[in-house]
Design an enzyme around this catalytic site. Structure first.
Site, PDB file in Angstrom:
ATOM      1  N   LYS A  79       0.811  -1.338  -0.081  1.00 24.35           N
ATOM      2  CA  LYS A  79       0.000   0.024   0.164  1.00 24.35           C
ATOM      3  C   LYS A  79       0.973   1.130  -0.066  1.00 24.35           C
ATOM      4  CE  LYS A  79      -3.994   1.942   2.706  1.00 24.35           C
ATOM      5  NZ  LYS A  79      -4.997   1.749   3.789  1.00 24.35           N
ATOM      6  N   SER A 154      -9.666   1.963   2.609  1.00 21.52           N
ATOM      7  CA  SER A 154      -8.925   2.312   1.723  1.00 21.52           C
ATOM      8  C   SER A 154      -7.804   1.723   1.194  1.00 21.52           C
ATOM      9  CB  SER A 154      -8.140   3.633   2.645  1.00 21.52           C
ATOM     10  OG  SER A 154      -7.321   3.062   3.586  1.00 21.52           O
ATOM     11  N   SER A 178      -9.763  -0.542   6.880  1.00 26.21           N
ATOM     12  CA  SER A 178      -9.195  -0.366   5.493  1.00 26.21           C
ATOM     13  C   SER A 178      -8.540  -1.612   5.126  1.00 26.21           C
ATOM     14  CB  SER A 178      -8.387   0.634   5.447  1.00 26.21           C
ATOM     15  OG  SER A 178      -9.005   1.960   5.300  1.00 26.21           O
TER      16      SER A 178
HETATM   17  N1  GLN Z   1     -13.140   4.038   6.249  1.00 25.67           N
HETATM   18  C1  GLN Z   1     -12.626   4.511   7.718  1.00 25.67           C
HETATM   19  C2  GLN Z   1     -12.076   5.983   7.360  1.00 25.67           C
HETATM   20  O1  GLN Z   1     -12.343   6.579   6.461  1.00 25.67           O
HETATM   21  C3  GLN Z   1     -11.387   3.639   7.715  1.00 25.67           C
HETATM   22  C4  GLN Z   1     -10.030   3.894   6.938  1.00 25.67           C
HETATM   23  C5  GLN Z   1      -8.740   3.417   7.096  1.00 25.67           C
HETATM   24  O2  GLN Z   1      -9.076   2.136   8.110  1.00 25.67           O
HETATM   25  N2  GLN Z   1      -7.843   3.558   6.937  1.00 25.67           N
HETATM   26  O3  GLN Z   1     -11.600   6.640   8.231  1.00 25.67           O
END
Ligand code: GLN
Length: 482
Positions: A79, A154, A178
């Site tokens: 990532k 994400s 994410s």
């Molecule tokens: N969807 C969540 C957010 O937008 C989690 C994001 C993540 O785990 N990086 O904060």
């Protein structure tokens, strides 16, 4: 069967027996990647030359009879918020477009030490903020299961790369879901390790008290193998704990006879699609059939998890992202008249809407006069939620829940309404709030053939338990679910 279709544990044997070379394997995956990227767009950067050089080095070592670990010579993706020395690390943001880290993240350094082969850096929501990978500055990653749908986020690029077989496995990061949610949307497996099990050194910070790096793979065994390599104390991250050199793959075949599994009813309430509910409840039946004691329980404070998560994570983000000032990292706006203007223009031009929204929300929650009402209360809710889980783990070994209330949605369906996007995280954020571990694995499909994920949650450092239960479930479901 093509080489890119195999799992890491199968390839490991083929490499060890010298049936294939890492160069051969890496070339096969790179060819696949080139072909698939036209549609899927999982990667921001492809490091083809590095991959081939690393594969070659791995083959040389093997020829020389050196001892090789289980990931040696296996191509993987990272990532783009995990720092890779001298390899661009953008975090999906314009503000880090020209950023080439001068150091390695510990998690990535460990993969290098294992001899895994870097294919490239994957697309993500900007700074990890989002649940669909649509907030990336660079591109829209498509869900390989259905190209008109989001891959989740994400870590959408990492999940899509594994699902499209453009990587054998991948690293992601999970602040509020994410790793697990994109794994579930794309039909692969992902683990969010216990807070502190994997070093955050070199993981670009979003919300430091939630962030964790973890694996995404085609199956539970591959994820267990990668987690074994990632886990452990790092002197560069004071929040890490000792893993005791545990080999998580040893837990795979322990079975789940006699395990107590709780189904928290708040995770199956209104807002969760009927198809998701049915698939996860079927998984519960399978666990029961395999010898687990499955029971419903109540975690009433679950309703506070989302607001607490969004307040605390945004507060932390507003502070963490203060470093992008146009001076120290990456992009700097042009034609600025003074220092204030550099800050203002760089941040206005460098950050996307979602990141700005979080910075504003976080700054507001932390500001004098509002601190007690928002940040302070969210922290209290956090303690309460954590205590409630702790109590539950006095009675149950594991909890079983959906990963996401719905399957992958179409592009644009939720991006116009941030609150709707946030509520999609309802099943995952609690785990981060309480520093627990959880695994997401496919447990069925909806009527459109889209994957549905089951989440198995364990207590802090309960990785072996979630892995052994997930493996048992995965094997049973492969056999038709009975
Ligand atoms: N969807 C969540 C957010 O937008 C989690 C994001 C993540 O785990 N990086 O904060």
């Amino acid at each position: 069967m093509e080489l890119y279709e195999y799992k890491a544990h199968q390839l490991q044997k083929m490499l060890a027996q010298k049936e294939i070379s890492s160069v051969e394997l890496t070339k096969a995956v790179l060819n696949r990647l080139r072909e698939k990227e036209e549609d899927v767009e999982a990667y921001i950067t492809v490091t083809e030359e590095i991959a081939l050089a690393q594969a070659n080095a791995s083959d040389q070592k093997r020829m020389a009879g050196e001892k090789m670990g289980p990931l040696a010579g296996i191509p993987f993706a990272v990532k783009d918020n995990i720092c890779t020395k001298d390899i661009r690390t953008t975090c999906g943001s314009h503000i880090l477009e020209p950023y080439y880290p001068p150091y390695q993240a510990t998690a990535f350094a460990k993969m290098q030490k294992e001899g895994a082969v870097l294919l490239g850096k994957t697309n993500m929501d900007e700074f990890g903020m989002g649940s669909s990978t649509e907030t990336s500055y660079y591109k829209k990653t498509k869900n390989p299961c259905s190209l008109d749908r989001v891959p989740g986020g994400s870590s959408g690029g990492s999940a899509a790369a594994v699902a499209a077989q453009e990587a054998i496995f991948a690293l992601g990061s999970d602040t509020g879901g994410s790793i697990r949610q994109p794994a579930s949307f794309c039909g692969v497996v992902g683990i969010k390790p216990t807070y502190g099990l994997v070093s955050r050194f070199g993981l670009v910070a979003f919300a430091s008290s939630f962030d964790q790096i973890g694996p995404l793979g085609q199956d539970v065994q591959d994820c267990a193998t990668v987690l074994t390599a990632l886990a452990g104390k790092d002197e560069k991250d004071e929040t890490t704990v000792e893993s005791g050199g545990k080999d998580y793959t040893k837990a795979l075949t322990n079975g789940i006879r006699g395990m107590r599994v709780g189904l928290p009813k708040e995770y199956f309430g209104p807002g969760i699609s009927e198809e998701v509910k049915a698939a996860v409840l079927k998984a519960a039946k399978v666990l029961e059939y395999l010898g687990a004691n499955v029971e419903e329980l109540s975690l009433p404070d679950t309703e506070y998890a989302l607001p607490a998560y969004y307040l605390i994570s945004s507060a932390e983000a507003s502070s963490n992202l203060a470093r992008y000032d146009g001076i120290r990292y990456g992009f700097r706006a042009e034609n600025c008249k003074d220092l204030q203007d550099v800050y203002f223009k760089t941040r206005s031009e460098g950050f996307g809407d979602e990141v700005k929204r979080r910075i504003m929300l976080g700054t507001f929650a932390l500001s004098a006069g509002y601190y007690d009402a928002y940040y302070g209360r969210a922290q209290k809710a956090r303690v309460q939620i954590r205590n409630q889980y702790q109590k539950a783990f006095g009675q149950y070994d594991l909890l079983l829940t959906p990963v996401s209330p719905m399957t992958a949605w179409k592009f644009g369906e939720k991006s116009a309404n941030p609150l709707e996007m946030y509520t999609a995280d309802i099943c995952t954020v609690g785990v981060n709030i309480a520093g627990l571990c959880a695994i997401s694995l496919p447990c069925g499909q909806d009527k459109d053939g889209l994957p549905i994920g089951a989440q198995i949650i364990g207590p802090p450092l309960g990785e072996e338990k979630i892995i052994q239960a997930a493996y048992a479930l995965e094997k049973a479901l492969e056999g038709g679910g009975k």
